[in-house]
Design a protein around this motif. Structure first.
Motif, PDB file in Angstrom:
ATOM      1  N   PHE A  48      -5.520  -5.989 -10.260  1.00 19.29           N
ATOM      2  CA  PHE A  48      -6.642  -5.041 -10.231  1.00 19.29           C
ATOM      3  C   PHE A  48      -6.141  -3.644  -9.888  1.00 19.29           C
ATOM      4  O   PHE A  48      -6.573  -2.647 -10.467  1.00 19.29           O
ATOM      5  CB  PHE A  48      -7.715  -5.483  -9.225  1.00 19.29           C
ATOM      6  N   ILE A  49      -5.204  -3.597  -8.952  1.00 20.35           N
ATOM      7  CA  ILE A  49      -4.649  -2.299  -8.543  1.00 20.35           C
ATOM      8  C   ILE A  49      -3.857  -1.674  -9.702  1.00 20.35           C
ATOM      9  O   ILE A  49      -4.070  -0.515 -10.078  1.00 20.35           O
ATOM     10  CB  ILE A  49      -3.752  -2.482  -7.292  1.00 20.35           C
ATOM     11  N   SER A  79      -4.901 -11.892  -7.289  1.00 26.33           N
ATOM     12  CA  SER A  79      -5.359 -11.085  -8.423  1.00 26.33           C
ATOM     13  C   SER A  79      -5.508  -9.602  -8.068  1.00 26.33           C
ATOM     14  O   SER A  79      -5.542  -8.755  -8.958  1.00 26.33           O
ATOM     15  CB  SER A  79      -6.694 -11.630  -8.942  1.00 26.33           C
ATOM     16  N   GLN A  80      -5.553  -9.286  -6.769  1.00 25.87           N
ATOM     17  CA  GLN A  80      -5.700  -7.875  -6.381  1.00 25.87           C
ATOM     18  C   GLN A  80      -4.542  -7.029  -6.919  1.00 25.87           C
ATOM     19  O   GLN A  80      -4.703  -5.847  -7.220  1.00 25.87           O
ATOM     20  CB  GLN A  80      -5.769  -7.726  -4.852  1.00 25.87           C
ATOM     21  N   ASP A 108     -12.587  -5.730 -16.888  1.00 25.47           N
ATOM     22  CA  ASP A 108     -12.357  -6.757 -15.871  1.00 25.47           C
ATOM     23  C   ASP A 108     -11.964  -8.069 -16.563  1.00 25.47           C
ATOM     24  O   ASP A 108     -12.769  -8.646 -17.294  1.00 25.47           O
ATOM     25  CB  ASP A 108     -13.646  -6.942 -15.060  1.00 25.47           C
ATOM     26  N   ARG A 123       0.826  -1.200   0.000  1.00 26.04           N
ATOM     27  CA  ARG A 123       0.000   0.000   0.000  1.00 26.04           C
ATOM     28  C   ARG A 123       0.871   1.265   0.000  1.00 26.04           C
ATOM     29  O   ARG A 123       0.650   2.190  -0.777  1.00 26.04           O
ATOM     30  CB  ARG A 123      -0.918   0.007   1.221  1.00 26.04           C
ATOM     31  N   GLU A 131      -9.824  -5.324   0.979  1.00 26.94           N
ATOM     32  CA  GLU A 131     -10.085  -6.743   0.683  1.00 26.94           C
ATOM     33  C   GLU A 131      -8.884  -7.613   1.080  1.00 26.94           C
ATOM     34  O   GLU A 131      -9.034  -8.673   1.683  1.00 26.94           O
ATOM     35  CB  GLU A 131     -10.394  -6.881  -0.819  1.00 26.94           C
ATOM     36  N   LEU A 132      -7.684  -7.150   0.768  1.00 26.97           N
ATOM     37  CA  LEU A 132      -6.480  -7.923   1.107  1.00 26.97           C
ATOM     38  C   LEU A 132      -6.352  -8.089   2.625  1.00 26.97           C
ATOM     39  O   LEU A 132      -6.057  -9.185   3.119  1.00 26.97           O
ATOM     40  CB  LEU A 132      -5.230  -7.240   0.529  1.00 26.97           C
ATOM     41  N   HIS A 186      -9.295  -2.450  -2.774  1.00 26.97           N
ATOM     42  CA  HIS A 186      -8.505  -3.673  -2.963  1.00 26.97           C
ATOM     43  C   HIS A 186      -7.631  -3.947  -1.746  1.00 26.97           C
ATOM     44  O   HIS A 186      -7.418  -5.105  -1.376  1.00 26.97           O
ATOM     45  CB  HIS A 186      -7.644  -3.560  -4.224  1.00 26.97           C
ATOM     46  N   THR A 246     -12.843 -16.034  -9.460  1.00 28.80           N
ATOM     47  CA  THR A 246     -11.572 -15.499  -9.939  1.00 28.80           C
ATOM     48  C   THR A 246     -10.531 -16.617 -10.036  1.00 28.80           C
ATOM     49  O   THR A 246     -10.387 -17.423  -9.122  1.00 28.80           O
ATOM     50  CB  THR A 246     -11.055 -14.433  -8.944  1.00 28.80           C
ATOM     51  N   GLN A 262      -8.102 -15.275  -5.684  1.00 22.14           N
ATOM     52  CA  GLN A 262      -8.803 -14.026  -5.390  1.00 22.14           C
ATOM     53  C   GLN A 262      -7.829 -13.024  -4.754  1.00 22.14           C
ATOM     54  O   GLN A 262      -7.812 -11.840  -5.092  1.00 22.14           O
ATOM     55  CB  GLN A 262      -9.955 -14.367  -4.420  1.00 22.14           C
ATOM     56  N   PHE A 263      -6.979 -13.526  -3.885  1.00 22.47           N
ATOM     57  CA  PHE A 263      -6.003 -12.688  -3.171  1.00 22.47           C
ATOM     58  C   PHE A 263      -4.935 -12.164  -4.135  1.00 22.47           C
ATOM     59  O   PHE A 263      -4.693 -10.954  -4.229  1.00 22.47           O
ATOM     60  CB  PHE A 263      -5.361 -13.553  -2.078  1.00 22.47           C
TER      61      PHE A 263
END
Ligand code: ADP
Ligand code: ASP
Ligand code: MG
Length: 457
Positions: A134-135, A130-131, A155, A78, A106-107, A103, A208, A127-128
């Motif tokens: 996404f970011i 892939s963030q 997406d 982050r 979510e993490l 995101h 995902t 799912q984890f």
């Protein structure tokens, strides 16, 4: 004429982790994409810098109950991400930051959940991880928009449709073609630039998935094949595919042109500059692939073509793959009996474990694997029919060149170059485009340097 214009093809530009890692990198991406506008670019990005490695570490912490360690990894991602956002977007930083913030929430939520459960279900892992994409794709889209380009975030879970083999999902190409028409081609025809995270896919039911580490290259090729792109550009941190990994061999040189078969073998045997599955969808559609350096866009890079004229040199490049396990299967009675080999390979196949190299003798078969997830079960089954020895910590070294088969004396040059190391297994692929052998991991760098010296310096 108008019809012809509408049918103009697109190009796919994929930017790897280092190519989007910081503010200057994003500026370079914007410059590269803007120069390609006439070719209708579709942009695919990896997670920024070392994000995916850190996400993997965060999960490793969480799964052993180290919640603080996991959250600290997320906090670091982050911090780095927001510092890039501040530097690049200035006054708009807060707005862009708030787009990616969910995101991180979510993490953190998932780190807590995994810590509580002490396990990561495969679907949650994808799912984890892939963030990260996404970011990066949200940031890349905003970066192109800031530079005045009509970029639109898509997406990948709604386009790159796969089965549910989490962690290494297989694409459903006909479905990807359908989705890409609506979500990529139509946008590009409207003059927009579709941007999507690589590496990530989705099942038909909306879960995902991921395509395996390094999978953004594969995403690029899948999308390119789906939209019938004119070319795929893999933008990375080196000048192209080289005669060896430049991190190991200082004198490695760029290869100007390489055949897709040679490039596939190199990728498969460890040249991580390209994901091993990247070329298949592109080759099938005859789409050329070029590997280029985003820091030095003036360099032409490496062109990967269906065929390349011979250049008189026996070897095109040397690859290596560490983390290899060898499995020796010995039986005095049954090896040559009909059906034994079939039974043996059937065990690996049933456990969905690919065998890279095979060598046989009168009474034994040796194979190498790099995925050991199912090795305990495999071993147990093999022991019902033979005695089995497993050794880890090994490496495959692979020399690739389409002229290998026409050049006498290459094997003796190879062995002279590696005479001091203990060679455990040898194989010359049926294509005779590659010559590979297995050694101890600790010998691999020195061996590759010696071979490079022998053949290229
Ligand atoms: P990206 O993040 O752009 O996908 P990767 O790290 O996956 O980049 O791949 C690029 C790296 O691949 C290079 O930095 C280089 O160290 C490594 N590499 C391994 N073998 C080769 C090779 N034969 N030619 C070029 N690069 C190679
Ligand atoms: N970010 C993913 C990885 O590091 C995919 C990629 O970069 O190609 O493996
Ligand atoms: Mg890569």
């Amino acid at each position: 004429m108008r019809g012809r214009e509408r049918a103009a093809r697109l190009i796919v530009q994929k930017f790897g982790g280092t190519s989007v890692e910081d503010s200057p990198a994003l500026e370079r991406v914007a410059a590269i994409v803007s120069r390609a506008l006439a070719q209708r670019p579709v942009v695919i990005v990896s997670a920024m810098g070392h994000t995916t490695d850190r996400l993997v570490q965060a999960l490793e912490c969480a799964v052993v109950g180290d919640e603080a360690g996991g959250l600290e990894r997320i906090a670091r991602i982050r911090r780095d991400t927001f510092s890039v956002v501040e530097q690049f977007f200035g006054r708009d930083a807060q707005r862009i930051g708030s787009q990616v913030e969910p995101h991180f929430v979510e993490l953190e939520r998932m780190v807590r959940a995994v810590t509580a459960l002490r396990l990561v279900p495969a679907a949650s892992r994808d799912q984890f991880l892939s963030q990260g994409e996404f970011i990066s794709s949200a940031i890349a889209t905003a970066a192109l928009v800031l530079y005045g380009m009509p970029a639109v975030l898509r997406d990948p879970r709604e386009i790159v449709i796969t089965d549910d083999r989490f962690g290494r999902a297989r694409p459903d190409q006909p479905e990807i073609e359908k989705r890409a028409r609506d979500q990529v081609t139509v946008l590009a025809e409207q003059g927009k630039i579709p941007v999507l995270g690589g590496f990530v896919g989705g099942t038909r039911s909306g879960q995902t998935t991921t395509l395996g580490r390094g999978g953004s290259d594969y995403s690029a090729a899948l999308v390119a094949a789906a939209v019938g792109a004119a070319a795929v550009e893999i933008w990375t941190d080196v000048d192209g595919m080289m005669t060896a990994d430049p991190q190991t061999v200082a004198g490695a040189r760029v290869i100007e042109r390489i055949s897709s078969e040679e490039a596939s073998e190199l990728a498969y045997f460890g040249a991580r500059v390209l994901h091993p599955l990247t070329l298949a969808p592109a080759i099938e559609k005859g789409i050329p692939v070029r590997v280029r350096n985003s820091r030095r866009p003036e360099v032409a890079g490496t062109e990967i073509l269906p065929t390349v004229p011979a250049d008189g040199h026996p070897i095109r490049s040397i690859a290596f793959k560490k983390g290899i396990t060898t499995v020796d299967i010995v039986t005095s009675r049954m090896l040559m009996a009909s059906g034994f080999l079939r039974r043996l390979f059937d065990v690996f196949a049933r456990h969905d474990t690919a065998v890279d190299m095979v060598a046989t003798s009168e009474i034994s078969v040796s194979v190498t694997v790099d995925d050991v997830a199912r090795l305990t079960e495999i071993r147990r089954e093999l022991e019902e029919i033979a005695s089995v020895e497993v050794a880890s910590g090994r490496a495959i070294v692979c020399l690739v060149g389409q002229n290998l088969k026409f050049t006498p004396g290459v094997a003796s040059r190879i062995f002279r170059a590696v005479e001091k190391v203990n060679v455990l297994m040898i194989s010359q692929g049926a294509s005779r485009r590659n010559f590979s052998f297995v050694i101890d991991e600790k010998d691999v760098e020195e061996t590759v340097r010696r071979l490079h010296q022998e053949f290229f310096e």
